[in-house]
Design an enzyme around this catalytic site. Structure first.
Site, PDB file in Angstrom:
ATOM      1  N   HIS A 131      49.327  24.202  -7.289  1.00  0.00           N
ATOM      2  CA  HIS A 131      49.231  23.254  -6.329  1.00  0.00           C
ATOM      3  C   HIS A 131      50.177  23.176  -4.993  1.00  0.00           C
ATOM      4  CE1 HIS A 131      48.048  20.383 -10.388  1.00  0.00           C
ATOM      5  NE2 HIS A 131      46.913  21.545  -9.525  1.00  0.00           N
ATOM      6  N   CYS A 142      44.584  33.466   5.784  1.00  0.00           N
ATOM      7  CA  CYS A 142      44.888  34.549   4.651  1.00  0.00           C
ATOM      8  C   CYS A 142      46.217  34.414   3.998  1.00  0.00           C
ATOM      9  CB  CYS A 142      45.688  35.926   5.749  1.00  0.00           C
ATOM     10  SG  CYS A 142      46.768  34.548   6.990  1.00  0.00           S
ATOM     11  N   SER A 202      51.312  17.830 -20.384  1.00  0.00           N
ATOM     12  CA  SER A 202      49.917  17.935 -21.004  1.00  0.00           C
ATOM     13  C   SER A 202      48.531  19.436 -20.974  1.00  0.00           C
ATOM     14  CB  SER A 202      49.962  16.380 -21.458  1.00  0.00           C
ATOM     15  OG  SER A 202      49.181  16.436 -20.329  1.00  0.00           O
ATOM     16  N   ALA A 244      63.462  18.234 -21.348  1.00  0.00           N
ATOM     17  CA  ALA A 244      63.631  19.937 -21.246  1.00  0.00           C
ATOM     18  C   ALA A 244      65.088  20.371 -20.815  1.00  0.00           C
ATOM     19  CB  ALA A 244      62.727  21.009 -19.606  1.00  0.00           C
TER      20      ALA A 244
HETATM   21 ZN   LIG Z   1      45.569  33.904   9.378  1.00  0.00          ZN
END
Ligand SMILES: [Zn+2]
Length: 260
Positions: A131, A142, A202, A244
């Protein structure tokens, strides 16, 4: 889960990691929550407080990138609380444990759904951000990325110095496709993966949801690190029902003992 059960799961997780060729961690919001990063959904979540984000975010950006950029610059105060919470967040022991596993050669890659840059701050190297990353900008043509800090914003929208494409925040918006290079790397890593660590996720949202399923189908094993049960729990060879930051350092220590 009793202490004895957790210790047994830590042993089993360490054994699986030590005996695998290509361990990949799939990381979700749960790991960031341990660093004080606010969640989006649910009670106290940012969306609950500030309203749902624009589900047509990407479409609106593409319609008028200049307007979007001008609003972003002017509306900065609306999201001040979120931005400050993100700026103050620091990696927790879970992040550092993943870095240690990578340094020791046992973890080959991190696929993260988080945008907070905490894996990089912790010192991890091989990272794919599904994300995007809130501290970066990306060229839509690009896919080149730059740090937001120091990138000239005197002209809006900014353009790529190399190809002239429109530049947007790297964070993936609603309606925006996952950047091709990131998705390709995830698929590549999943193919090689024979042991996937599911940390604070999850994985119910695609494409991330497909990765553990693919690993399992190809004969690999899954290890869950999550204080809560998830739809993936039943598929996992080892389940660490703990934060964790508490359990991963113990796994790393156990792997080291096994390899010594
Ligand atoms: Zn570019």
């Amino acid at each position: 889960m009793t202490q004895a059960q957790l210790e047994q799961a830590i042993d089993e997780a360490a054994r699986l990691i030590a005996s695998s060729r290509h361990v990949v961690a799939l990381v979700g919001a749960g790991l960031s929550v341990e660093s004080g990063v606010p969640t989006f959904r649910g009670p106290g979540g940012m969306w609950t407080k500030y309203g749902e984000p624009d589900m047509r975010g990407y479409e609106r950006f593409m319609d008028d990138p200049r307007k979007w950029w001008e609003e972003r610059v002017s509306r900065a105060s609306t999201y001040k609380e979120l931005v400050e919470a993100l700026d103050e967040a620091v990696p927790n022991d879970g992040h550092f444990a993943l870095r240690d596993l990578e340094e020791a050669g046992h973890l080959k890659h991190i696929i993260t759904q988080n945008i907070d840059n905490l894996h990089q701050i912790a010192g991890s190297i091989a990272i794919t951000e599904i994300h995007g990353n809130r501290t970066k900008l990306r060229c839509l043509e690009c896919s080149q990325r730059w740090d937001l800090d120091g990138f000239p914003l005197d002209e809006l929208p900014p353009h790529c110095p190399d190809c002239g494409g429109v530049v947007k925040g790297d964070t993936v918006m609603f309606g925006e496709p996952i950047p091709r290079d990131a998705l390709d790397e995830c698929i590549n890593q999943t193919r090689m993966c024979d042991c996937m660590l599911l940390v604070g996720t999850s994985a119910v949202v695609y494409p991330a949801a497909a990765f553990p399923e693919d690993v399992k189908r190809m004969g690999g094993v899954l290890i869950e690190v999550n204080p809560n049960e998830t739809p993936l729990t039943a598929m996992c060879a080892a389940v660490l029902r703990a934060a964790a930051g508490e359990s991963l350092p113990l796994v790393v220590q156990r792997v080291r003992e096994m390899m010594a």
